[in-house]
Design a protein around this motif. Structure first.
Motif, PDB file in Angstrom:
ATOM      1  N   VAL A  32       0.831  -1.202   0.000  1.00  0.00           N
ATOM      2  CA  VAL A  32       0.000   0.000   0.000  1.00  0.00           C
ATOM      3  C   VAL A  32       0.869   1.256   0.000  1.00  0.00           C
ATOM      4  CG1 VAL A  32      -1.631   1.370   1.363  1.00  0.00           C
ATOM      5  CG2 VAL A  32      -2.000  -1.084   1.071  1.00  0.00           C
ATOM      6  N   PHE A  33       1.915   1.269   0.823  1.00  0.00           N
ATOM      7  CA  PHE A  33       2.806   2.432   0.877  1.00  0.00           C
ATOM      8  C   PHE A  33       3.500   2.664  -0.464  1.00  0.00           C
ATOM      9  CE2 PHE A  33       2.601   2.195   5.570  1.00  0.00           C
ATOM     10  CZ  PHE A  33       2.473   3.544   5.846  1.00  0.00           C
ATOM     11  N   VAL A  34       3.947   1.599  -1.115  1.00  0.00           N
ATOM     12  CA  VAL A  34       4.601   1.737  -2.421  1.00  0.00           C
ATOM     13  C   VAL A  34       3.617   2.271  -3.452  1.00  0.00           C
ATOM     14  CG1 VAL A  34       5.628   0.446  -4.330  1.00  0.00           C
ATOM     15  CG2 VAL A  34       6.348  -0.023  -1.980  1.00  0.00           C
ATOM     16  N   ALA A  35       2.392   1.763  -3.440  1.00  0.00           N
ATOM     17  CA  ALA A  35       1.382   2.219  -4.393  1.00  0.00           C
ATOM     18  C   ALA A  35       1.079   3.702  -4.214  1.00  0.00           C
ATOM     19  CB  ALA A  35       0.106   1.394  -4.235  1.00  0.00           C
ATOM     20  N   VAL A  36       0.944   4.146  -2.981  1.00  0.00           N
ATOM     21  CA  VAL A  36       0.656   5.560  -2.708  1.00  0.00           C
ATOM     22  C   VAL A  36       1.845   6.433  -3.089  1.00  0.00           C
ATOM     23  CG1 VAL A  36       0.184   7.239  -0.893  1.00  0.00           C
ATOM     24  CG2 VAL A  36      -1.037   5.060  -0.916  1.00  0.00           C
ATOM     25  N   TRP A  37       3.048   5.974  -2.771  1.00  0.00           N
ATOM     26  CA  TRP A  37       4.259   6.748  -3.095  1.00  0.00           C
ATOM     27  C   TRP A  37       4.400   6.956  -4.594  1.00  0.00           C
ATOM     28  CZ3 TRP A  37       8.492   4.710  -5.851  1.00  0.00           C
ATOM     29  CH2 TRP A  37       9.580   5.585  -5.993  1.00  0.00           C
ATOM     30  N   LEU A  38       4.307   5.871  -5.370  1.00  0.00           N
ATOM     31  CA  LEU A  38       4.450   5.986  -6.820  1.00  0.00           C
ATOM     32  C   LEU A  38       3.268   6.735  -7.423  1.00  0.00           C
ATOM     33  CD1 LEU A  38       5.966   5.349  -9.392  1.00  0.00           C
ATOM     34  CD2 LEU A  38       4.828   3.116  -9.463  1.00  0.00           C
ATOM     35  N   GLY A  39       2.071   6.473  -6.922  1.00  0.00           N
ATOM     36  CA  GLY A  39       0.902   7.183  -7.431  1.00  0.00           C
ATOM     37  C   GLY A  39       1.008   8.680  -7.200  1.00  0.00           C
ATOM     38  N   ASN A  40       1.554   9.081  -6.055  1.00  0.00           N
ATOM     39  CA  ASN A  40       1.730  10.500  -5.749  1.00  0.00           C
ATOM     40  C   ASN A  40       2.690  11.165  -6.732  1.00  0.00           C
ATOM     41  OD1 ASN A  40       1.378  12.848  -3.840  1.00  0.00           O
ATOM     42  ND2 ASN A  40       3.584  12.547  -3.626  1.00  0.00           N
ATOM     43  N   LYS A  41       3.803  10.482  -7.032  1.00  0.00           N
ATOM     44  CA  LYS A  41       4.774  11.033  -7.992  1.00  0.00           C
ATOM     45  C   LYS A  41       4.141  11.195  -9.370  1.00  0.00           C
ATOM     46  CE  LYS A  41       8.992   9.524  -8.051  1.00  0.00           C
ATOM     47  NZ  LYS A  41       9.751  10.749  -7.741  1.00  0.00           N
ATOM     48  N   ARG A  42       3.384  10.206  -9.795  1.00  0.00           N
ATOM     49  CA  ARG A  42       2.758  10.274 -11.113  1.00  0.00           C
ATOM     50  C   ARG A  42       1.645  11.318 -11.149  1.00  0.00           C
ATOM     51  NH1 ARG A  42       2.884   6.500 -14.851  1.00  0.00           N
ATOM     52  NH2 ARG A  42       0.608   6.387 -15.048  1.00  0.00           N
ATOM     53  N   TRP A  43       0.932  11.469 -10.036  1.00  0.00           N
ATOM     54  CA  TRP A  43      -0.142  12.458  -9.971  1.00  0.00           C
ATOM     55  C   TRP A  43       0.414  13.877 -10.053  1.00  0.00           C
ATOM     56  CZ3 TRP A  43      -5.075  12.410 -10.838  1.00  0.00           C
ATOM     57  CH2 TRP A  43      -5.888  13.427 -10.371  1.00  0.00           C
ATOM     58  N   ILE A  44       1.491  14.130  -9.353  1.00  0.00           N
ATOM     59  CA  ILE A  44       2.126  15.452  -9.407  1.00  0.00           C
ATOM     60  C   ILE A  44       2.626  15.745 -10.820  1.00  0.00           C
ATOM     61  CG2 ILE A  44       4.088  16.811  -8.585  1.00  0.00           C
ATOM     62  CD1 ILE A  44       3.807  15.381  -5.892  1.00  0.00           C
ATOM     63  N   ALA A  45       3.221  14.717 -11.467  1.00  0.00           N
ATOM     64  CA  ALA A  45       3.711  14.894 -12.835  1.00  0.00           C
ATOM     65  C   ALA A  45       2.578  15.209 -13.804  1.00  0.00           C
ATOM     66  CB  ALA A  45       4.454  13.644 -13.289  1.00  0.00           C
ATOM     67  N   ARG A  46       1.378  14.767 -13.488  1.00  0.00           N
ATOM     68  CA  ARG A  46       0.216  15.033 -14.344  1.00  0.00           C
ATOM     69  C   ARG A  46      -0.415  16.398 -14.043  1.00  0.00           C
ATOM     70  NH1 ARG A  46      -2.591  10.565 -16.413  1.00  0.00           N
ATOM     71  NH2 ARG A  46      -4.102  12.116 -17.144  1.00  0.00           N
ATOM     72  N   GLY A  47       0.086  17.095 -13.036  1.00  0.00           N
ATOM     73  CA  GLY A  47      -0.450  18.408 -12.704  1.00  0.00           C
ATOM     74  C   GLY A  47      -1.292  18.453 -11.459  1.00  0.00           C
ATOM     75  N   GLY A  48      -1.290  17.368 -10.677  1.00  0.00           N
ATOM     76  CA  GLY A  48      -2.067  17.339  -9.449  1.00  0.00           C
ATOM     77  C   GLY A  48      -1.268  17.809  -8.249  1.00  0.00           C
ATOM     78  N   ARG A  49      -1.940  17.874  -7.122  1.00  0.00           N
ATOM     79  CA  ARG A  49      -1.310  18.320  -5.886  1.00  0.00           C
ATOM     80  C   ARG A  49      -0.691  17.156  -5.120  1.00  0.00           C
ATOM     81  NH1 ARG A  49      -6.159  22.147  -3.490  1.00  0.00           N
ATOM     82  NH2 ARG A  49      -5.724  24.025  -4.712  1.00  0.00           N
ATOM     83  N   ALA A  50       0.403  17.437  -4.431  1.00  0.00           N
ATOM     84  CA  ALA A  50       1.008  16.441  -3.558  1.00  0.00           C
ATOM     85  C   ALA A  50       0.042  16.122  -2.416  1.00  0.00           C
ATOM     86  CB  ALA A  50       2.327  16.963  -3.006  1.00  0.00           C
ATOM     87  N   GLY A  51      -0.100  14.857  -2.095  1.00  0.00           N
ATOM     88  CA  GLY A  51      -0.959  14.449  -0.991  1.00  0.00           C
ATOM     89  C   GLY A  51      -2.348  14.029  -1.411  1.00  0.00           C
ATOM     90  N   THR A  52      -2.758  14.384  -2.624  1.00  0.00           N
ATOM     91  CA  THR A  52      -4.106  14.031  -3.072  1.00  0.00           C
ATOM     92  C   THR A  52      -4.285  12.520  -3.171  1.00  0.00           C
ATOM     93  OG1 THR A  52      -4.409  16.112  -4.279  1.00  0.00           O
ATOM     94  CG2 THR A  52      -5.757  14.239  -4.969  1.00  0.00           C
ATOM     95  N   VAL A  53      -3.275  11.827  -3.695  1.00  0.00           N
ATOM     96  CA  VAL A  53      -3.367  10.372  -3.843  1.00  0.00           C
ATOM     97  C   VAL A  53      -3.549   9.710  -2.481  1.00  0.00           C
ATOM     98  CG1 VAL A  53      -2.060   8.296  -4.452  1.00  0.00           C
ATOM     99  CG2 VAL A  53      -2.104  10.246  -6.014  1.00  0.00           C
ATOM    100  N   ALA A  54      -2.805  10.170  -1.489  1.00  0.00           N
ATOM    101  CA  ALA A  54      -2.922   9.593  -0.147  1.00  0.00           C
ATOM    102  C   ALA A  54      -4.292   9.879   0.455  1.00  0.00           C
ATOM    103  CB  ALA A  54      -1.821  10.145   0.758  1.00  0.00           C
ATOM    104  N   ASP A  55      -4.802  11.081   0.222  1.00  0.00           N
ATOM    105  CA  ASP A  55      -6.120  11.438   0.763  1.00  0.00           C
ATOM    106  C   ASP A  55      -7.212  10.533   0.193  1.00  0.00           C
ATOM    107  OD1 ASP A  55      -4.947  13.432   2.221  1.00  0.00           O
ATOM    108  OD2 ASP A  55      -5.489  15.049   0.842  1.00  0.00           O
ATOM    109  N   ILE A  56      -7.137  10.261  -1.097  1.00  0.00           N
ATOM    110  CA  ILE A  56      -8.142   9.403  -1.720  1.00  0.00           C
ATOM    111  C   ILE A  56      -7.913   7.944  -1.329  1.00  0.00           C
ATOM    112  CG2 ILE A  56      -9.065   8.607  -3.940  1.00  0.00           C
ATOM    113  CD1 ILE A  56      -8.473  11.368  -5.054  1.00  0.00           C
ATOM    114  N   ALA A  57      -6.656   7.574  -1.097  1.00  0.00           N
ATOM    115  CA  ALA A  57      -6.347   6.202  -0.673  1.00  0.00           C
ATOM    116  C   ALA A  57      -6.977   5.885   0.682  1.00  0.00           C
ATOM    117  CB  ALA A  57      -4.836   6.000  -0.605  1.00  0.00           C
ATOM    118  N   VAL A  58      -7.207   6.919   1.491  1.00  0.00           N
ATOM    119  CA  VAL A  58      -7.871   6.715   2.787  1.00  0.00           C
ATOM    120  C   VAL A  58      -9.257   6.107   2.564  1.00  0.00           C
ATOM    121  CG1 VAL A  58      -8.855   7.907   4.777  1.00  0.00           C
ATOM    122  CG2 VAL A  58      -6.573   8.516   3.960  1.00  0.00           C
TER     123      VAL A  58
END
Length: 310
Positions: A32-58
């Motif tokens: 789960v931690f690896v998925a959130v970490w990599l998803g966060n990097k990819r989300w930021i690269a797409r123009g999203g905010r840092a932390g959004t992936v973790a918030d939705i992962a909750v």
């Protein structure tokens, strides 16, 4: 006599005083931690905010765990509700038993709720987290190694898995390490999705659909190798049929989505884009103001020079 094999752990749990530390649970948590970490990097690269992936992962992770357990309990109900079994064991998720099909289905529902609350397009979020989910599965499969479960047919290959436990009908011996096959396959799926996403700029959920299709292609043949008890339909294990059906749906989505919504989303998180635009606009306005001031100052100097000459 086997010259080489992969040994199984003598036990899948260690005790830190009264606290049990279970290998299966650790693998799920690390995944789960690896998925959130990599998803966060990819989300930021797409123009999203840092932390959004973790918030939705909750939202997505708890839903996924419940869905995975429900699928396992429903499709293997005899393990918990047949004669001589204790139905309370159905809640002991730490002992193993998560169905990826149910985990993805209910996990997607949880992610949809989280995305809707933040005004984020669900397909864009799914594309960002897709390779991370594949890596989480690769790590999570090692939990089956700790539990000495879900292995394949007997073999004497050098990478055979040694099963030493005789609990729940197991027969000690060496078998195909299907947990390892699936783990390696999932790593390959993650690499494929990352490459294809960069090469073809996949959008509107197509990176996620590619992950689903590629995973199902591997899960089909790996599932066919397993020897644990399972329900069969027309001679094939239930999960093989599920993999075939989901594969076809994923491919259909890829084709239809590419025709209806070509390209990639320009905005994945409106709030992040607005903030960035305002910041860029402010810097540009300040630069224009400085330029106007310099031009006015130059004009004043020229005017003063002309007056002296006159």
């Amino acid at each position: 006599m086997e010259l080489a094999f992969i040994p199984s752990p003598s036990r899948g749990v260690l005790y830190l005083g009264p606290i049990p530390l279970r290998g299966y649970a650790f693998c799920i948590i690390i995944g789960v931690f690896v998925a959130v970490w990599l998803g966060n990097k990819r989300w930021i690269a797409r123009g999203g905010r840092a932390g959004t992936v973790a918030d939705i992962a909750v939202w997505a992770v708890p839903f996924g765990l419940v869905g995975g357990r429900l699928y396992h309990v429903i499709t293997d109900y005899e393990l918990y509700f047949s004669e001589g079994r204790d139905w309370v064991d159905a809640f002991k998720i730490w002992e193993g038993g998560l169905g990826i099909w149910g985990a993805i289905a209910l996990g997607a529902l949880g992610a949809w709720i989280g995305c809707r609350r933040r005004g984020i397009p669900m397909p864009a979020y799914a594309d960002a987290v897709a390779p991370g989910i594949a890596l989480a599965q690769a790590i999570g499969r090692w939990g089956n190694w700790f539990n000495q479960e879900l292995y394949g047919k007997p073999t004497d290959l050098p990478w055979a898995l040694e099963i030493t436990s005789s609990a729940d009908g197991r027969v000690p011996g060496t078998y195909h390490p299907t947990f390892l096959y699936e783990s390696l396959w999932c790593i390959g799926v993650a690499v494929l999705v990352i490459w294809a996403d960069r090469r073809f700029r996949l959008g509107h959920g197509r990176a996620f659909a590619l992950y689903v299709a590629a995973y199902c292609a591997g899960r089909g043949w790996i599932e066919y190798m397993r020897v644990d008890d399972a329900h069969h339909i027309l001679g094939l294990r239930l999960n093989v049929w599920t993999a075939i059906l989901v594969f076809l749906l994923a491919v259909a989505y890829l084709v239809i989505s590419a025709k209806k919504s070509p390209g990639r989303e320009e905005v994945v998180e409106p709030g992040a884009e607005v903030s960035g635009g305002e910041a860029d606009g402010g810097e540009k306005a300040a630069a224009d103001a400085d330029k106007d001031d310099d031009e006015a100052e130059d004009e004043a100097k020229d005017g003063a020079g002309s007056a002296k000459k006159t």
